[in-house]
Design a protein around this motif. Structure first.
Motif, PDB file in Angstrom:
ATOM      1  N   CYS A 206       0.860  -1.193   0.000  1.00 30.23           N
ATOM      2  CA  CYS A 206       0.000   0.000   0.000  1.00 30.23           C
ATOM      3  C   CYS A 206       0.891   1.236   0.000  1.00 30.23           C
ATOM      4  N   GLY A 207       0.260   2.383   0.159  1.00 32.70           N
ATOM      5  CA  GLY A 207       0.998   3.639   0.121  1.00 32.70           C
ATOM      6  C   GLY A 207       1.903   3.802   1.331  1.00 32.70           C
ATOM      7  N   ASP A 208       2.926   4.649   1.142  1.00 36.20           N
ATOM      8  CA  ASP A 208       3.901   4.848   2.208  1.00 36.20           C
ATOM      9  C   ASP A 208       3.507   5.963   3.173  1.00 36.20           C
ATOM     10  N   THR A 209       2.450   6.710   2.857  1.00 35.07           N
ATOM     11  CA  THR A 209       2.049   7.828   3.723  1.00 35.07           C
ATOM     12  C   THR A 209       0.592   7.646   4.151  1.00 35.07           C
ATOM     13  N   PRO A 210       0.360   7.237   5.395  1.00 36.43           N
ATOM     14  CA  PRO A 210      -1.023   7.060   5.848  1.00 36.43           C
ATOM     15  C   PRO A 210      -1.760   8.397   5.930  1.00 36.43           C
ATOM     16  N   THR A 211      -3.062   8.333   5.815  1.00 38.11           N
ATOM     17  CA  THR A 211      -3.880   9.541   5.934  1.00 38.11           C
ATOM     18  C   THR A 211      -5.306   9.130   6.294  1.00 38.11           C
ATOM     19  N   SER A 212      -6.176  10.123   6.410  1.00 35.98           N
ATOM     20  CA  SER A 212      -7.617   9.836   6.561  1.00 35.98           C
ATOM     21  C   SER A 212      -8.270  10.104   5.206  1.00 35.98           C
ATOM     22  N   TRP A 213      -9.544   9.713   5.066  1.00 33.50           N
ATOM     23  CA  TRP A 213     -10.236  10.047   3.803  1.00 33.50           C
ATOM     24  C   TRP A 213     -10.251  11.555   3.607  1.00 33.50           C
ATOM     25  N   HIS A 214     -10.392  12.282   4.710  1.00 35.42           N
ATOM     26  CA  HIS A 214     -10.406  13.740   4.661  1.00 35.42           C
ATOM     27  C   HIS A 214      -9.047  14.267   4.178  1.00 35.42           C
ATOM     28  N   GLY A 215      -7.972  13.688   4.723  1.00 35.36           N
ATOM     29  CA  GLY A 215      -6.620  14.092   4.311  1.00 35.36           C
ATOM     30  C   GLY A 215      -6.361  13.732   2.856  1.00 35.36           C
ATOM     31  N   PHE A 216      -6.875  12.574   2.445  1.00 30.13           N
ATOM     32  CA  PHE A 216      -6.725  12.131   1.053  1.00 30.13           C
ATOM     33  C   PHE A 216      -7.437  13.127   0.132  1.00 30.13           C
ATOM     34  N   ALA A 217      -8.654  13.516   0.516  1.00 31.60           N
ATOM     35  CA  ALA A 217      -9.415  14.475  -0.293  1.00 31.60           C
ATOM     36  C   ALA A 217      -8.669  15.811  -0.388  1.00 31.60           C
ATOM     37  N   ARG A 218      -8.087  16.217   0.730  1.00 28.89           N
ATOM     38  CA  ARG A 218      -7.351  17.494   0.736  1.00 28.89           C
ATOM     39  C   ARG A 218      -6.177  17.431  -0.249  1.00 28.89           C
ATOM     40  N   ALA A 219      -5.464  16.311  -0.227  1.00 26.77           N
ATOM     41  CA  ALA A 219      -4.315  16.144  -1.146  1.00 26.77           C
ATOM     42  C   ALA A 219      -4.793  16.122  -2.603  1.00 26.77           C
ATOM     43  N   ILE A 220      -5.917  15.475  -2.843  1.00 26.13           N
ATOM     44  CA  ILE A 220      -6.462  15.401  -4.217  1.00 26.13           C
ATOM     45  C   ILE A 220      -6.821  16.803  -4.711  1.00 26.13           C
ATOM     46  N   PHE A 221      -7.505  17.569  -3.861  1.00 30.53           N
ATOM     47  CA  PHE A 221      -7.928  18.916  -4.292  1.00 30.53           C
ATOM     48  C   PHE A 221      -6.712  19.816  -4.548  1.00 30.53           C
ATOM     49  N   ALA A 222      -5.700  19.673  -3.705  1.00 31.32           N
ATOM     50  CA  ALA A 222      -4.494  20.500  -3.889  1.00 31.32           C
ATOM     51  C   ALA A 222      -3.853  20.196  -5.247  1.00 31.32           C
ATOM     52  N   LYS A 223      -3.704  18.907  -5.543  1.00 30.28           N
ATOM     53  CA  LYS A 223      -3.082  18.510  -6.822  1.00 30.28           C
ATOM     54  C   LYS A 223      -3.970  18.900  -7.996  1.00 30.28           C
ATOM     55  N   ALA A 224      -5.278  18.685  -7.835  1.00 28.06           N
ATOM     56  CA  ALA A 224      -6.213  18.951  -8.941  1.00 28.06           C
ATOM     57  C   ALA A 224      -6.244  20.440  -9.274  1.00 28.06           C
ATOM     58  N   GLU A 225      -6.155  21.260  -8.231  1.00 30.20           N
ATOM     59  CA  GLU A 225      -6.167  22.712  -8.469  1.00 30.20           C
ATOM     60  C   GLU A 225      -4.868  23.147  -9.147  1.00 30.20           C
ATOM     61  N   LEU A 226      -3.773  22.595  -8.631  1.00 34.35           N
ATOM     62  CA  LEU A 226      -2.449  22.930  -9.171  1.00 34.35           C
ATOM     63  C   LEU A 226      -2.332  22.555 -10.646  1.00 34.35           C
ATOM     64  N   SER A 227      -2.909  21.401 -11.009  1.00 33.64           N
ATOM     65  CA  SER A 227      -2.767  20.939 -12.399  1.00 33.64           C
ATOM     66  C   SER A 227      -3.908  21.449 -13.285  1.00 33.64           C
ATOM     67  N   GLY A 228      -4.784  22.272 -12.727  1.00 31.66           N
ATOM     68  CA  GLY A 228      -5.846  22.891 -13.525  1.00 31.66           C
ATOM     69  C   GLY A 228      -7.024  21.985 -13.826  1.00 31.66           C
ATOM     70  N   VAL A 229      -7.089  20.828 -13.162  1.00 29.56           N
ATOM     71  CA  VAL A 229      -8.209  19.908 -13.377  1.00 29.56           C
ATOM     72  C   VAL A 229      -9.494  20.483 -12.766  1.00 29.56           C
ATOM     73  N   ILE A 230      -9.345  21.161 -11.631  1.00 22.56           N
ATOM     74  CA  ILE A 230     -10.485  21.896 -11.067  1.00 22.56           C
ATOM     75  C   ILE A 230     -10.098  23.375 -10.962  1.00 22.56           C
ATOM     76  N   ALA A 231     -11.103  24.234 -11.099  1.00 20.80           N
ATOM     77  CA  ALA A 231     -10.814  25.666 -11.087  1.00 20.80           C
ATOM     78  C   ALA A 231     -10.496  26.139  -9.670  1.00 20.80           C
ATOM     79  N   LYS A 232     -11.223  25.556  -8.699  1.00 22.26           N
ATOM     80  CA  LYS A 232     -11.088  26.043  -7.314  1.00 22.26           C
ATOM     81  C   LYS A 232     -11.380  24.899  -6.349  1.00 22.26           C
ATOM     82  N   ARG A 233     -10.616  24.838  -5.271  1.00 24.89           N
ATOM     83  CA  ARG A 233     -10.875  23.784  -4.278  1.00 24.89           C
ATOM     84  C   ARG A 233     -12.207  24.036  -3.583  1.00 24.89           C
ATOM     85  N   PRO A 234     -13.023  22.998  -3.375  1.00 22.77           N
ATOM     86  CA  PRO A 234     -14.228  23.208  -2.593  1.00 22.77           C
ATOM     87  C   PRO A 234     -13.879  23.319  -1.105  1.00 22.77           C
ATOM     88  N   GLN A 235     -14.796  23.874  -0.362  1.00 19.96           N
ATOM     89  CA  GLN A 235     -14.609  23.923   1.092  1.00 19.96           C
ATOM     90  C   GLN A 235     -14.711  22.487   1.607  1.00 19.96           C
TER      91      GLN A 235
END
Ligand SMILES: NC(=O)c1ccc[n+]([C@@H]2O[C@H](COP(=O)([O-])OP(=O)(O)OC[C@H]3O[C@@H](n4cnc5c(N)ncnc54)[C@H](OP(=O)(O)O)[C@@H]3O)[C@@H](O)[C@H]2O)c1
Length: 290
Positions: free
Chosen positions: A214-243
């Protein structure tokens, strides 16, 4: 090397086919319509016809909630299937690489689960996967079981894709923050499986057994979502992170109980010469084509 792959249309199956394109191995890949792994005579006929050097089982019944009311089918795919494949592997004296899950544990631990830790699945999916592990172990000697968790990829349905889709539709999202685990990129798991196959091909001694991949960095679903939104915003996949609001499991009831803590120790992976998934680095890949 002749590799027989089941579950070719799933996340892992598709990633495994991708990593195989860079090799000269002969791949014989099957989806559920060509090879239902719960069909004993079909499994025997296909394995004998292909005469593989190794079998990789990426097929599974993965609908965790649906399994609660469909246990017969969950057991057919997750327990009978691996048993039949293991019996054929034993008959040919070849290895079986089989994939299992963190849901074999109850989530009560306070330290990362070791492969040898006591299992105690909380739902039908986990119980059926555990039955599959046991059936495979009983049926063949040469096996590697890789328990994985929180799998995502550019293919199929997964948490990353769901979060990106919801981020495009909504301004605010609530995500469970009291379940902890290790995200895993299916492409990393596929590479690890290929590496195991190639060690076998080169006659390197392999320590048959059960491992945690499995992955080398544990997280919660909430932490996983936060990481996804950060990457998605950075790469322009989403315009803005949701709250992003943190909620408890009680506020998000599901038919199948999820383990609160399913962080698995990957330390023993070094025995088979593979490294855990660096899921944070590869997150961008599965955001492509959203
Ligand atoms: N996804 C996760 O978060 C997660 C977490 C922990 C462990 N795992 C384990 O990791 C492995 C790979 O999961 P995944 O995410 O790649 O799963 P997936 O995307 O759901 O793919 C599973 C594949 O299994 C195939 N399948 C279902 N029933 C079958 C049958 N009777 N005979 C043959 N094939 C059948 C399906 O084939 P068709 O599409 O052709 O019908 C499907 O493509 C599985 O062992 C799973 O239990 C996954």
């Amino acid at each position: 090397m002749r590799i027989l792959l089941t579950g070719k249309n799933g996340q892992l199956g598709r990633c495994f086919q991708d990593v195989l394109t860079e090799t000269n191995h002969e791949l014989f890949a099957y989806g559920s319509t060509e090879l239902n792994i719960a069909d004993a005579s079909l499994v025997a006929a296909v394995v004998q016809q292909v005469n593989p050097d190794i079998i990789v089982n990426a097929a599974a019944y993965t609908a965790v909630d649906k399994a609660e009311t469909d246990s017969e089918n969950a057991y057919l795919v997750n327990a009978t299937g691996p048993e039949l494949l293991a019996k054929q592997a034993a008959a040919l004296n070849i290895p079986l690489i089989h994939v299992s899950t963190d849901y074999v544990f109850d989530g009560e631990a306070i330290m990362p689960y070791l492969p040898s830790d006591k299992t105690n699945p909380q739902g039908v999916y986990g119980a059926s996967k555990l039955a599959g592990e046991r059936a495979a172990i009983a049926a063949c000697d040469k096996y590697i079981i890789l328990r994985t968790s929180w799998v995502f990829s550019e293919y199929g349905n997964n948490f990353v894709k769901t979060m990106v889709r919801l981020a495009k539709e909504r301004d605010a999202l609530s995500v469970v923050a009291d379940q902890y685990g290790c995200p895993t990129y299916a492409g990393d798991l596929a590479k690890a499986i290929l590496h195991i196959c190639e060690q076998h091909e080169q006659d390197k001694p392999l320590a048959w057994g059960t491992y945690h991949y499995c992955g080398d960095t544990p997280t919660s679903w909430h932490g996983f979502a936060r990481a996804i939104f950060a990457k998605a915003e950075l790469s322009g996949v989403i315009a803005k992170r949701p709250q992003l609001k943190a909620i408890s499991s009680d506020q998000y009831p599901t038919p199948a109980k999820r383990p609160e803590y399913s962080i698995m120790s990957t330390e023993s992976l070094s025995i088979i010469g593979v490294s855990p998934s660096d899921w944070l680095s590869v997150l961008n890949k599965s955001l492509i084509n959203q």
